[in-house]
Enzyme design. Structure first.
Site, PDB file in Angstrom:
ATOM      1  N   GLY A  41       1.002  -1.150  -0.163  1.00  0.00           N
ATOM      2  CA  GLY A  41       0.517   0.399   0.462  1.00  0.00           C
ATOM      3  C   GLY A  41       0.793   1.168   0.235  1.00  0.00           C
ATOM      4  O   GLY A  41      -0.051   2.359  -0.656  1.00  0.00           O
ATOM      5  N   SER A  43       4.777   1.588  -0.961  1.00  0.00           N
ATOM      6  CA  SER A  43       5.452   1.260  -1.348  1.00  0.00           C
ATOM      7  C   SER A  43       5.602   0.683  -2.153  1.00  0.00           C
ATOM      8  O   SER A  43       5.111  -1.089  -2.701  1.00  0.00           O
ATOM      9  CB  SER A  43       6.877   1.540  -0.757  1.00  0.00           C
ATOM     10  OG  SER A  43       7.279   0.756  -0.047  1.00  0.00           O
ATOM     11  N   VAL A  45       8.778  -2.818  -3.989  1.00  0.00           N
ATOM     12  CA  VAL A  45      10.274  -2.534  -4.538  1.00  0.00           C
ATOM     13  C   VAL A  45      10.627  -2.986  -5.117  1.00  0.00           C
ATOM     14  O   VAL A  45      10.212  -4.659  -5.969  1.00  0.00           O
ATOM     15  CB  VAL A  45      10.588  -3.884  -3.377  1.00  0.00           C
ATOM     16  CG1 VAL A  45      12.234  -4.725  -3.124  1.00  0.00           C
ATOM     17  CG2 VAL A  45      10.333  -3.220  -2.040  1.00  0.00           C
ATOM     18  N   LYS A  60      13.110   0.906  -3.163  1.00  0.00           N
ATOM     19  CA  LYS A  60      11.980   1.524  -2.993  1.00  0.00           C
ATOM     20  C   LYS A  60      12.107   2.101  -3.094  1.00  0.00           C
ATOM     21  O   LYS A  60      12.571   3.335  -2.426  1.00  0.00           O
ATOM     22  CB  LYS A  60      11.953   0.636  -1.080  1.00  0.00           C
ATOM     23  CG  LYS A  60      10.357   0.902  -0.659  1.00  0.00           C
ATOM     24  CD  LYS A  60      10.624   0.324   1.075  1.00  0.00           C
ATOM     25  CE  LYS A  60      10.118   0.382   1.821  1.00  0.00           C
ATOM     26  NZ  LYS A  60       9.774   0.386   2.992  1.00  0.00           N
ATOM     27  N   ASP A 154       3.901  -4.617   8.874  1.00  0.00           N
ATOM     28  CA  ASP A 154       3.914  -5.239   8.087  1.00  0.00           C
ATOM     29  C   ASP A 154       4.588  -6.808   8.224  1.00  0.00           C
ATOM     30  O   ASP A 154       5.478  -7.620   6.796  1.00  0.00           O
ATOM     31  CB  ASP A 154       4.033  -5.269   6.752  1.00  0.00           C
ATOM     32  CG  ASP A 154       3.314  -5.957   6.160  1.00  0.00           C
ATOM     33  OD1 ASP A 154       2.612  -6.673   6.405  1.00  0.00           O
ATOM     34  OD2 ASP A 154       3.728  -5.858   4.569  1.00  0.00           O
TER      35      ASP A 154
END
Length: 161
Positions: A41, A43, A45, A60, A154
């Protein structure tokens, strides 16, 4: 075990792929983007190459919609600044920070390859004797992150390599 600041490839969804910042082959600074690795939500990578060292790195990048907000850009920068001070064998190393075209924030991290905890659990899991040392490493890594004021937000098997 290494705490990663990415999500697994299985997490890529059609609506999130539209939020990509870079396309494969994009070059900027010392980096060449190879592929989108994961998205969440906040970023994306990417797997990339440092064209000076030849090493694979992770980049990122804040989603474009969030990069319009000074508050989100500042939070992203503070995350990098805090994490770059950590030297721990179970935390990916922060290598670089920049603003693409003066507006799109990104940071570069050590690339960590290997199966995620999610994959290992799906393959049969662990005995208690195997699991305890791994979770001790995870707890120590998270303590280091918390010590510099960062909350991962996360933690899940797909984010632990």
């Amino acid at each position: 075990m290494t705490v990663s600041y990415t999500s697994s490839e299985e997490q890529l969804s059609a609506n999130r792929v539209a939020e990509r910042v870079f396309d494969p082959g994009t070059r900027f600074g010392n980096y060449r983007v190879n592929a989108l690795h994961a998205t969440a939500g906040y970023s994306c990578v990417y797997r990339a190459t440092d064209t000076v060292t030849g090493k694979t790195v992770a980049i990122k990048a804040l989603h474009q919609r969030l990069a319009q907000s000074a508050k989100h850009v500042e939070r992203f920068r503070r995350e990098y600044e805090a994490l770059r001070t950590i030297r721990h064998s179970n935390i990916v190393e922060m290598l670089d920070f920049g603003l693409l075209d003066g507006a799109m924030p990104y940071f570069v991290m050590e690339w960590c390859s290997g199966p995620t905890l999610e994959t290992l659990l799906a393959e049969g899991g662990f005995t208690l004797e195997e699991a305890l040392p791994m979770f001790r490493q995870l707890a120590e890594a998270l303590q280091e992150v918390h010590n510099v004021g960062v909350i991962h937000r996360d933690i899940k098997p797909a984010n632990i390599i």
